[in-house]
Every structure is written in C-alpha cells, then in structure tokens.
Design a protein around this motif. Sequence first.
Motif, PDB file in Angstrom:
ATOM      1  N   ARG A   1      -7.107  -3.356  10.248  1.00  0.00           N
ATOM      2  CA  ARG A   1      -7.485  -2.241  11.123  1.00  0.00           C
ATOM      3  C   ARG A   1      -8.815  -2.503  11.810  1.00  0.00           C
ATOM      4  NH1 ARG A   1      -6.690   3.391   8.096  1.00  0.00           N
ATOM      5  NH2 ARG A   1      -7.138   4.095  10.225  1.00  0.00           N
ATOM      6  N   THR A   2      -9.725  -3.200  11.122  1.00  0.00           N
ATOM      7  CA  THR A   2     -10.995  -3.562  11.747  1.00  0.00           C
ATOM      8  C   THR A   2     -10.767  -4.456  12.961  1.00  0.00           C
ATOM      9  OG1 THR A   2     -12.183  -3.391   9.637  1.00  0.00           O
ATOM     10  CG2 THR A   2     -13.220  -4.691  11.376  1.00  0.00           C
ATOM     11  N   ASP A   3      -9.841  -5.409  12.838  1.00  0.00           N
ATOM     12  CA  ASP A   3      -9.515  -6.273  13.974  1.00  0.00           C
ATOM     13  C   ASP A   3      -8.848  -5.490  15.096  1.00  0.00           C
ATOM     14  OD1 ASP A   3     -10.576  -8.568  12.896  1.00  0.00           O
ATOM     15  OD2 ASP A   3      -8.679  -9.336  12.119  1.00  0.00           O
TER      16      ASP A   3
ATOM     17  N   SER B   1      -7.218   3.068   2.022  1.00  0.00           N
ATOM     18  CA  SER B   1      -8.121   2.483   1.030  1.00  0.00           C
ATOM     19  C   SER B   1      -7.784   1.036   0.690  1.00  0.00           C
ATOM     20  CB  SER B   1      -8.108   3.323  -0.245  1.00  0.00           C
ATOM     21  OG  SER B   1      -6.809   3.350  -0.817  1.00  0.00           O
ATOM     22  N   ASP B   2      -6.668   0.535   1.186  1.00  0.00           N
ATOM     23  CA  ASP B   2      -6.289  -0.840   0.863  1.00  0.00           C
ATOM     24  C   ASP B   2      -7.215  -1.818   1.584  1.00  0.00           C
ATOM     25  OD1 ASP B   2      -4.590  -3.435   1.562  1.00  0.00           O
ATOM     26  OD2 ASP B   2      -3.741  -2.534  -0.245  1.00  0.00           O
ATOM     27  N   PRO B   3      -7.840  -2.751   0.867  1.00  0.00           N
ATOM     28  CA  PRO B   3      -8.826  -3.650   1.499  1.00  0.00           C
ATOM     29  C   PRO B   3      -8.204  -4.597   2.524  1.00  0.00           C
ATOM     30  CG  PRO B   3      -8.405  -4.309  -0.775  1.00  0.00           C
ATOM     31  CD  PRO B   3      -7.743  -2.980  -0.586  1.00  0.00           C
ATOM     32  N   ILE B   4      -7.001  -5.087   2.269  1.00  0.00           N
ATOM     33  CA  ILE B   4      -6.378  -6.013   3.220  1.00  0.00           C
ATOM     34  C   ILE B   4      -5.984  -5.278   4.501  1.00  0.00           C
ATOM     35  CG2 ILE B   4      -4.466  -7.611   3.602  1.00  0.00           C
ATOM     36  CD1 ILE B   4      -4.381  -8.134   0.631  1.00  0.00           C
TER      37      ILE B   4
ATOM     38  N   ALA C   1       0.836  -1.202   0.000  1.00  0.00           N
ATOM     39  CA  ALA C   1       0.000   0.000   0.000  1.00  0.00           C
ATOM     40  C   ALA C   1       0.872   1.255   0.000  1.00  0.00           C
ATOM     41  CB  ALA C   1      -0.920  -0.006   1.221  1.00  0.00           C
ATOM     42  N   LEU C   2       1.986   1.198   0.706  1.00  0.00           N
ATOM     43  CA  LEU C   2       2.901   2.352   0.724  1.00  0.00           C
ATOM     44  C   LEU C   2       3.542   2.568  -0.644  1.00  0.00           C
ATOM     45  CD1 LEU C   2       4.581   1.726   4.196  1.00  0.00           C
ATOM     46  CD2 LEU C   2       2.944   3.529   3.625  1.00  0.00           C
TER      47      LEU C   2
END
Length: 268
Positions: free
Chosen positions: A230-232, A222-225, A165-166
């Motif tokens: 982050r949700t966890d 915006s990265d889905p993985i 992502a970076l």
Amino acid sequence: MTGSHAGGTTGRRTGSGRRSLGWRIGTPVVAVLSGSLLAVSATNSEGTDLRPGRYTDLAGLVEGEAANYRTVEDRFNDLSDEVERLSAGVKDKSVDRARGEVAQLRDPAGMTPHAGPGLQITLSDAPEDLVDDAVERNKHVEPEKRLNLNRFVVHQQDIQAVVNALWNGGASAVTIAGQRVISTTGIKCEGNAVQLQGVPYPQPYVIEAVGDPSALYGSVSSDPIVSGYRTDSENPQIGIGWSLDLKERVEAPAYDGVVDLQYAKPLR
C-alpha cells in the motif's frame, strides 16, 4: 602428351556426368522427403504450432490455457458424477459412515457456496507511463538511488499476503478472479500473468472475501507485507494499483475444480 591430355579430358567428362546424374536423382528424392516431413509435422501438430514458445499474444495464451483446463475439469466432473452414482448403489455401513464424514467436510473444504457481507480488494500493475519514467530516471541516477522495477508489478507474494490477511481476519470464503480459494490452491507467477490452479489470469487481480467487514479490514490494514504494498501504491513515482471496497454482499461459488491432493509420508 596427346594421349595424356585426352585421358584427362575423358576423366573430367565422366565425373561431370556422374555429378549430373546424382543431382537428377537426388533432387527429387530430397523434395519427396521434405514433403513427407511437412505432412508428418502437420499431422502431429493437428493444425497448431509445434513450438508453443513462439506465442506472443498473452490474451490468446491465457484463453487457450483456460480452455484446456476447462476441458480437463469437465472430464473430471463427469467421472466424479459417475463415481457418486455408482457409490450410491453400494449398501455398506462403512461406506455410509464415510459419506457422512464427507458431507460434514464439504463446507470447510470450500465445496459449498458462501455469501454475505465482506470486502473486495483489487491489485494491478503500475501504469506504463510511470514504468517508462522510472526506466529513464534510473539511467541518470546513482545505483543506490534507482527504483526497483519489481515494485511496479503485482507478484504472487502480494496476492498471497492479501489472502492470508483475509484468512487471519476470519474470512469464511475467499475468491481470486471469481475462483474459490481452497487449501490446495496454488498461486504462482508465470510471465506477465499469475497462475491460479494452473490457469493463467492477467491483471487486474480481484480478491473478494466473505466475513465481518470490520475484522477483515483491520487484518488487512495491520499486515506488514500488505502495508508495504500500500505504501508503494501511495508513492506517486510507483503508483501500483490498490483499491479496497466494503461490500454488503459477496458471493463465493463452491470450488468445482480438480482436487489434487499431495502429501508426504514420514520416514521409518
């Protein structure tokens, strides 16, 4: 009967004598051989454990592996310096042209240091008390309601997702645990640690990037993985470690490790 009995008695005494003689000779021989084997083992091991799988101290293992890698790295750097010194004495147009191409590629290959604004992301395993709570909870709920314990641990794919992502956000340089990431950098799980260039590093894993902070932040967000991770981290039952800080200055040293290039040739 008397002769027979006497003969039998004589036979038993003879057998007993032979066995006693065998023990008297065999015992010292076995002792000598055992001592020899111990001496050979001590010599071959050079004072170390012949069965490294018995190491249970993770910090000690990481330190030992890192020291071994530094030894190889120092040897590689010494040989590289010698090659450069010898090559400098070669006067040839094709060699000079190759040197010029190498000089141009050093920066994009990560062989020169970079510094500037950027961001820092830290990943870490969930606290032990949350893991213990999850284990106990899973014992008393239906299988479909149990928490996946893999979600409490940082995996190589989590680190790779952040790094990718970076790069997508325009990073000009990325480091993990202070080590410069290049095109040949390998990241993989190894027990309770993550290996980077073959050297194990324990968590927390600090990832830094040089680039436009806003663009880097937008790409990570915006990265889905990364979003799943982050949700966890925001789930109070899991709480895996996540922190993101914008930095006015991030310093990424030049990569100075061993460059191991592997490639495939097309079939003809």
